[in-house]
Scaffold this motif. Structure first.
Motif, PDB file in Angstrom:
ATOM      1  N   CYS A   1      22.449  55.142 -37.261  1.00  0.00           N
ATOM      2  CA  CYS A   1      21.277  56.016 -37.371  1.00  0.00           C
ATOM      3  C   CYS A   1      21.702  57.448 -37.701  1.00  0.00           C
ATOM      4  CB  CYS A   1      20.478  56.003 -36.073  1.00  0.00           C
ATOM      5  SG  CYS A   1      19.608  54.465 -35.758  1.00  0.00           S
ATOM      6  N   ALA A   2      22.709  57.950 -36.997  1.00  0.00           N
ATOM      7  CA  ALA A   2      23.201  59.305 -37.253  1.00  0.00           C
ATOM      8  C   ALA A   2      23.815  59.412 -38.644  1.00  0.00           C
ATOM      9  CB  ALA A   2      24.219  59.702 -36.185  1.00  0.00           C
ATOM     10  N   TYR A   3      24.556  58.399 -39.050  1.00  0.00           N
ATOM     11  CA  TYR A   3      25.215  58.380 -40.367  1.00  0.00           C
ATOM     12  C   TYR A   3      24.183  58.463 -41.490  1.00  0.00           C
ATOM     13  CZ  TYR A   3      28.413  56.701 -44.041  1.00  0.00           C
ATOM     14  OH  TYR A   3      29.175  56.567 -45.178  1.00  0.00           O
ATOM     15  N   ILE A   4      23.095  57.694 -41.337  1.00  0.00           N
ATOM     16  CA  ILE A   4      22.048  57.668 -42.359  1.00  0.00           C
ATOM     17  C   ILE A   4      21.090  58.842 -42.196  1.00  0.00           C
ATOM     18  CG2 ILE A   4      20.145  56.309 -43.322  1.00  0.00           C
ATOM     19  CD1 ILE A   4      21.623  53.805 -42.257  1.00  0.00           C
ATOM     20  N   GLY A   5      20.904  59.278 -40.949  1.00  0.00           N
ATOM     21  CA  GLY A   5      19.982  60.383 -40.687  1.00  0.00           C
ATOM     22  C   GLY A   5      18.557  59.901 -40.432  1.00  0.00           C
ATOM     23  N   VAL A   6      18.435  58.764 -39.739  1.00  0.00           N
ATOM     24  CA  VAL A   6      17.122  58.210 -39.415  1.00  0.00           C
ATOM     25  C   VAL A   6      17.071  57.841 -37.941  1.00  0.00           C
ATOM     26  CG1 VAL A   6      16.753  57.286 -41.753  1.00  0.00           C
ATOM     27  CG2 VAL A   6      17.767  55.822 -39.999  1.00  0.00           C
ATOM     28  N   SER A   7      15.863  57.603 -37.459  1.00  0.00           N
ATOM     29  CA  SER A   7      15.708  57.153 -36.067  1.00  0.00           C
ATOM     30  C   SER A   7      16.005  55.667 -35.963  1.00  0.00           C
ATOM     31  CB  SER A   7      14.277  57.414 -35.596  1.00  0.00           C
ATOM     32  OG  SER A   7      13.373  56.558 -36.277  1.00  0.00           O
ATOM     33  N   ARG A   8      16.180  55.208 -34.725  1.00  0.00           N
ATOM     34  CA  ARG A   8      16.409  53.784 -34.488  1.00  0.00           C
ATOM     35  C   ARG A   8      15.212  52.972 -34.972  1.00  0.00           C
ATOM     36  NH1 ARG A   8      19.660  50.815 -30.655  1.00  0.00           N
ATOM     37  NH2 ARG A   8      18.759  48.753 -30.345  1.00  0.00           N
ATOM     38  N   THR A   9      14.003  53.477 -34.740  1.00  0.00           N
ATOM     39  CA  THR A   9      12.792  52.788 -35.183  1.00  0.00           C
ATOM     40  C   THR A   9      12.779  52.611 -36.693  1.00  0.00           C
ATOM     41  OG1 THR A   9      11.561  53.655 -33.296  1.00  0.00           O
ATOM     42  CG2 THR A   9      10.267  52.855 -35.168  1.00  0.00           C
ATOM     43  N   THR A  10      13.105  53.668 -37.414  1.00  0.00           N
ATOM     44  CA  THR A  10      13.136  53.585 -38.884  1.00  0.00           C
ATOM     45  C   THR A  10      14.187  52.601 -39.354  1.00  0.00           C
ATOM     46  OG1 THR A  10      12.322  55.847 -39.110  1.00  0.00           O
ATOM     47  CG2 THR A  10      13.468  54.917 -41.017  1.00  0.00           C
ATOM     48  N   LEU A  11      15.347  52.635 -38.721  1.00  0.00           N
ATOM     49  CA  LEU A  11      16.418  51.704 -39.075  1.00  0.00           C
ATOM     50  C   LEU A  11      15.954  50.262 -38.903  1.00  0.00           C
ATOM     51  CD1 LEU A  11      19.610  51.519 -39.718  1.00  0.00           C
ATOM     52  CD2 LEU A  11      19.775  51.041 -37.285  1.00  0.00           C
ATOM     53  N   MET A  12      15.361  49.981 -37.750  1.00  0.00           N
ATOM     54  CA  MET A  12      14.980  48.606 -37.423  1.00  0.00           C
ATOM     55  C   MET A  12      13.738  48.123 -38.182  1.00  0.00           C
ATOM     56  SD  MET A  12      17.412  47.916 -35.525  1.00  0.00           S
ATOM     57  CE  MET A  12      17.584  46.896 -34.110  1.00  0.00           C
TER      58      MET A  12
ATOM     59  N   LYS B   1      12.247  49.608 -41.045  1.00  0.00           N
ATOM     60  CA  LYS B   1      12.158  49.859 -42.489  1.00  0.00           C
ATOM     61  C   LYS B   1      13.419  49.484 -43.262  1.00  0.00           C
ATOM     62  CE  LYS B   1       8.700  53.499 -42.138  1.00  0.00           C
ATOM     63  NZ  LYS B   1       7.560  52.784 -42.626  1.00  0.00           N
ATOM     64  N   LEU B   2      14.576  49.926 -42.771  1.00  0.00           N
ATOM     65  CA  LEU B   2      15.804  49.738 -43.548  1.00  0.00           C
ATOM     66  C   LEU B   2      16.344  48.311 -43.474  1.00  0.00           C
ATOM     67  CD1 LEU B   2      17.616  53.131 -42.867  1.00  0.00           C
ATOM     68  CD2 LEU B   2      15.935  52.544 -44.616  1.00  0.00           C
ATOM     69  N   ILE B   3      16.366  47.728 -42.292  1.00  0.00           N
ATOM     70  CA  ILE B   3      16.848  46.346 -42.190  1.00  0.00           C
ATOM     71  C   ILE B   3      15.935  45.398 -42.965  1.00  0.00           C
ATOM     72  CG2 ILE B   3      17.301  44.434 -40.605  1.00  0.00           C
ATOM     73  CD1 ILE B   3      18.363  46.567 -38.615  1.00  0.00           C
ATOM     74  N   PRO B   4      14.600  45.498 -42.814  1.00  0.00           N
ATOM     75  CA  PRO B   4      13.733  44.644 -43.635  1.00  0.00           C
ATOM     76  C   PRO B   4      13.871  44.906 -45.148  1.00  0.00           C
ATOM     77  CG  PRO B   4      12.504  45.470 -41.761  1.00  0.00           C
ATOM     78  CD  PRO B   4      13.822  46.206 -41.786  1.00  0.00           C
ATOM     79  N   ALA B   5      14.304  46.125 -45.516  1.00  0.00           N
ATOM     80  CA  ALA B   5      14.491  46.456 -46.932  1.00  0.00           C
ATOM     81  C   ALA B   5      15.827  45.955 -47.474  1.00  0.00           C
ATOM     82  CB  ALA B   5      14.381  47.962 -47.145  1.00  0.00           C
TER      83      ALA B   5
ATOM     84  N   PHE C   1      23.917  50.101 -49.714  1.00  0.00           N
ATOM     85  CA  PHE C   1      22.466  50.054 -49.549  1.00  0.00           C
ATOM     86  C   PHE C   1      21.835  51.377 -49.967  1.00  0.00           C
ATOM     87  CE2 PHE C   1      18.731  51.017 -46.957  1.00  0.00           C
ATOM     88  CZ  PHE C   1      17.912  49.929 -47.248  1.00  0.00           C
ATOM     89  N   LEU C   2      22.387  52.483 -49.498  1.00  0.00           N
ATOM     90  CA  LEU C   2      21.838  53.796 -49.845  1.00  0.00           C
ATOM     91  C   LEU C   2      21.936  54.056 -51.343  1.00  0.00           C
ATOM     92  CD1 LEU C   2      23.166  55.939 -46.863  1.00  0.00           C
ATOM     93  CD2 LEU C   2      20.830  55.089 -47.230  1.00  0.00           C
ATOM     94  N   GLU C   3      23.033  53.681 -51.943  1.00  0.00           N
ATOM     95  CA  GLU C   3      23.207  53.885 -53.390  1.00  0.00           C
ATOM     96  C   GLU C   3      22.196  53.047 -54.175  1.00  0.00           C
ATOM     97  OE1 GLU C   3      24.387  55.677 -56.693  1.00  0.00           O
ATOM     98  OE2 GLU C   3      25.132  56.219 -54.719  1.00  0.00           O
TER      99      GLU C   3
END
Length: 91
Positions: free
Chosen positions: A46-57, A59-63, A85-87
């Motif tokens: 979360c810190a590496y990407i700059g998002v909250s745990r909620t956003t990670l779980m 939005k990003l994992i489902p994406a 993933f970010l790229e």
């Protein structure tokens, strides 16, 4: 063979500033990446990407962000997978 290029001082100054800013940004990014382990805990990812745990779980994992799960509860994220993933999602 030496090539000399003449340019106005203002352009030379602007070019120097642009090169400096690009180099500084690249070094900061390298340092940021070096501050994290190859396999990150959820909080580190979360810190590496700059998002909250909620956003990670939610939005990003489902994406498509890949997560490593061990014994159904221990979660890790590969720094390499996160970078890929970010790229891929860099618009």
């Amino acid at each position: 063979m030496e090539v000399k290029v003449s340019m106005p001082e203002s352009f030379e100054s602007e070019l120097s500033q642009q090169i400096y800013a690009a180099a500084e940004s690249a070094f900061k990014d390298m340092k940021r990446k070096a501050d994290y382990p190859e396999y990150m805990k959820v909080s580190q990812a979360c810190a590496y990407i700059g998002v909250s745990r909620t956003t990670l779980m939610t939005k990003l994992i489902p994406a498509g962000l890949k997560m490593i799960t061990i014994d159904g509860s221990l979660m890790r994220f590969s720094k390499k997978s996160v970078d890929i993933f970010l790229e891929q999602h860099n618009n």
